[in-house]
Scaffold this motif. Structure first.
Motif, PDB file in Angstrom:
ATOM      1  N   THR A 184     -11.411  -7.625   1.446  1.00  0.00           N
ATOM      2  CA  THR A 184     -10.019  -7.373   1.072  1.00  0.00           C
ATOM      3  C   THR A 184      -9.815  -5.922   0.687  1.00  0.00           C
ATOM      4  O   THR A 184      -8.855  -5.269   1.122  1.00  0.00           O
ATOM      5  N   LEU A 185     -10.713  -5.397  -0.124  1.00  0.00           N
ATOM      6  CA  LEU A 185     -10.587  -4.019  -0.588  1.00  0.00           C
ATOM      7  C   LEU A 185     -10.573  -3.049   0.587  1.00  0.00           C
ATOM      8  O   LEU A 185      -9.751  -2.120   0.639  1.00  0.00           O
ATOM      9  N   GLN A 186     -11.463  -3.265   1.555  1.00  0.00           N
ATOM     10  CA  GLN A 186     -11.536  -2.365   2.706  1.00  0.00           C
ATOM     11  C   GLN A 186     -10.325  -2.498   3.628  1.00  0.00           C
ATOM     12  O   GLN A 186      -9.672  -1.505   3.967  1.00  0.00           O
ATOM     13  N   TYR A 187     -10.050  -3.733   4.041  1.00  0.00           N
ATOM     14  CA  TYR A 187      -9.039  -3.921   5.080  1.00  0.00           C
ATOM     15  C   TYR A 187      -7.617  -3.815   4.547  1.00  0.00           C
ATOM     16  O   TYR A 187      -6.747  -3.234   5.208  1.00  0.00           O
ATOM     17  N   ALA A 188      -7.355  -4.367   3.378  1.00  0.00           N
ATOM     18  CA  ALA A 188      -6.003  -4.237   2.823  1.00  0.00           C
ATOM     19  C   ALA A 188      -5.691  -2.783   2.513  1.00  0.00           C
ATOM     20  O   ALA A 188      -4.556  -2.328   2.698  1.00  0.00           O
ATOM     21  N   SER A 189      -6.695  -2.044   2.053  1.00  0.00           N
ATOM     22  CA  SER A 189      -6.481  -0.606   1.802  1.00  0.00           C
ATOM     23  C   SER A 189      -6.134   0.117   3.093  1.00  0.00           C
ATOM     24  O   SER A 189      -5.235   0.969   3.120  1.00  0.00           O
ATOM     25  N   ALA A 190      -6.846  -0.203   4.177  1.00  0.00           N
ATOM     26  CA  ALA A 190      -6.572   0.430   5.466  1.00  0.00           C
ATOM     27  C   ALA A 190      -5.174   0.077   5.965  1.00  0.00           C
ATOM     28  O   ALA A 190      -4.450   0.933   6.502  1.00  0.00           O
ATOM     29  N   ILE A 191      -4.781  -1.193   5.784  1.00  0.00           N
ATOM     30  CA  ILE A 191      -3.448  -1.619   6.208  1.00  0.00           C
ATOM     31  C   ILE A 191      -2.378  -0.878   5.431  1.00  0.00           C
ATOM     32  O   ILE A 191      -1.426  -0.324   6.002  1.00  0.00           O
ATOM     33  N   LYS A 192      -2.521  -0.846   4.116  1.00  0.00           N
ATOM     34  CA  LYS A 192      -1.494  -0.216   3.277  1.00  0.00           C
ATOM     35  C   LYS A 192      -1.432   1.297   3.499  1.00  0.00           C
ATOM     36  O   LYS A 192      -0.352   1.900   3.369  1.00  0.00           O
ATOM     37  N   GLN A 193      -2.565   1.907   3.807  1.00  0.00           N
ATOM     38  CA  GLN A 193      -2.551   3.349   4.068  1.00  0.00           C
ATOM     39  C   GLN A 193      -1.818   3.659   5.370  1.00  0.00           C
ATOM     40  O   GLN A 193      -1.049   4.621   5.444  1.00  0.00           O
ATOM     41  N   HIS A 246      -7.144  -4.168  -9.386  1.00  0.00           N
ATOM     42  CA  HIS A 246      -7.381  -3.050  -8.474  1.00  0.00           C
ATOM     43  C   HIS A 246      -6.087  -2.665  -7.760  1.00  0.00           C
ATOM     44  O   HIS A 246      -5.971  -2.774  -6.537  1.00  0.00           O
ATOM     45  N   PRO A 247      -5.087  -2.206  -8.520  1.00  0.00           N
ATOM     46  CA  PRO A 247      -3.820  -1.823  -7.884  1.00  0.00           C
ATOM     47  C   PRO A 247      -3.958  -0.513  -7.114  1.00  0.00           C
ATOM     48  O   PRO A 247      -4.861   0.284  -7.367  1.00  0.00           O
ATOM     49  N   LEU A 248      -3.064  -0.319  -6.176  1.00  0.00           N
ATOM     50  CA  LEU A 248      -2.962   0.955  -5.482  1.00  0.00           C
ATOM     51  C   LEU A 248      -2.247   1.965  -6.378  1.00  0.00           C
ATOM     52  O   LEU A 248      -1.669   1.607  -7.407  1.00  0.00           O
ATOM     53  N   LEU A 299      -2.779  -4.747  -3.388  1.00  0.00           N
ATOM     54  CA  LEU A 299      -3.368  -4.823  -2.057  1.00  0.00           C
ATOM     55  C   LEU A 299      -2.939  -6.094  -1.336  1.00  0.00           C
ATOM     56  O   LEU A 299      -2.797  -6.106  -0.111  1.00  0.00           O
ATOM     57  N   VAL A 300      -2.767  -7.178  -2.080  1.00  0.00           N
ATOM     58  CA  VAL A 300      -2.359  -8.461  -1.509  1.00  0.00           C
ATOM     59  C   VAL A 300      -1.026  -8.863  -2.123  1.00  0.00           C
ATOM     60  O   VAL A 300      -0.894  -8.942  -3.346  1.00  0.00           O
ATOM     61  N   ASP A 301      -0.046  -9.119  -1.265  1.00  0.00           N
ATOM     62  CA  ASP A 301       1.298  -9.454  -1.727  1.00  0.00           C
ATOM     63  C   ASP A 301       1.532 -10.962  -1.782  1.00  0.00           C
ATOM     64  O   ASP A 301       2.289 -11.449  -2.628  1.00  0.00           O
ATOM     65  N   TYR A 302       0.893 -11.693  -0.867  1.00  0.00           N
ATOM     66  CA  TYR A 302       1.052 -13.144  -0.785  1.00  0.00           C
ATOM     67  C   TYR A 302      -0.309 -13.814  -0.913  1.00  0.00           C
ATOM     68  O   TYR A 302      -1.235 -13.495  -0.151  1.00  0.00           O
ATOM     69  N   LEU A 303      -0.433 -14.742  -1.844  1.00  0.00           N
ATOM     70  CA  LEU A 303      -1.595 -15.620  -1.878  1.00  0.00           C
ATOM     71  C   LEU A 303      -1.430 -16.596  -0.727  1.00  0.00           C
ATOM     72  O   LEU A 303      -0.504 -17.400  -0.696  1.00  0.00           O
ATOM     73  N   ASP A 304      -2.342 -16.526   0.250  1.00  0.00           N
ATOM     74  CA  ASP A 304      -2.207 -17.234   1.514  1.00  0.00           C
ATOM     75  C   ASP A 304      -3.220 -18.386   1.562  1.00  0.00           C
ATOM     76  O   ASP A 304      -4.434 -18.163   1.541  1.00  0.00           O
TER      77      ASP A 304
END
Length: 215
Positions: free
Chosen positions: A58-67, A118-120, A126-131
């Motif tokens: 999550t840390l790696q991929y969500a960070s890449a998505i948000k960037q 771990h907010p940006l 990093l995660v907006d929806y608990l899926d």
């Protein structure tokens, strides 16, 4: 794929459809049912996913998505069902050493805690929806039964009653979930999915939205 590949793919989508703010792709899910990878994707991921690996991804991929796409909404961790609300694949649907090593917290509650810890920059998550995914289980009718399988009156009735597992915290599951016992604070025999996870959201990461993306 690696995070750089994910970012490149989002850049391609932005080139084709515009960015999220201008009508492009707005939602990105962090893969699918990660706690089943060692069975469904055993050729590329033979080992069971742990709490720590789930968060590291999550840390790696969500960070890449948000960037790459700051206006994107990310959904995660994309569970498969009831077991991985509470534990990792390494614990195989029981309270095992992986969960014990993480303060005994249910996996989804711990995951939410990490999201808020771990907010940006600027406070965004990093995660907006608990899926979550959630299916009726045997003998209510497992996913394989729903497609061309059991459709007798008794199974159909149990399948309909299984909807209570979503909203009624007092309802005792009529599936194999009830075999997991009712001996601790998680009450495995009483799913109560929506009120349970809303309680976790309120306790561990307020403001997170809830998505049940497969049922």
């Amino acid at each position: 794929t690696v995070p750089a590949d994910a970012a490149a793919w989002i850049a391609h989508l932005q080139g084709e459809f515009g960015n999220a703010a201008s009508g492009g792709v707005k939602l990105y899910a962090l893969d699918n049912e990660l706690m089943l990878w060692n069975s469904t994707h055993r050729d590329v991921h033979p080992l069971p996913v742990t709490f720590d690996e789930a968060w590291a991804n999550t840390l790696q991929y969500a960070s890449a998505i948000k960037q790459q796409e700051p206006e994107a909404k990310v959904t995660g961790p994309v569970t498969w069902g009831y077991c991985d609300l509470f534990g990792s694949a390494a614990d195989n649907c029981y309270i095992g050493s992986d969960r014990t090593a993480h303060a005994g917290m249910p996996f989804v509650a711990w995951y939410l805690q990490q999201v808020c810890a771990h907010p940006l920059a600027g406070g965004k998550h990093l995660v907006d929806y608990l899926d979550l995914h959630y299916y009726p289980q045997n003998p209510n009718g497992a996913p394989t039964d729903i497609v061309g399988g059991a459709d007798d009156a008794a199974t159909a009735a149990r399948r309909l009653r299984s909807l209570k597992e979503l909203y009624d915290p007092a309802w005792i599951s009529e599936s194999w979930f009830s075999d997991l016992g009712d001996f601790d604070s998680n009450h495995y025999s009483k799913p109560g999915l929506i009120p349970r996870v809303r309680g976790w959201i309120n306790q561990y990461c307020p403001g997170t939205r809830l998505a049940i993306t497969e049922y």
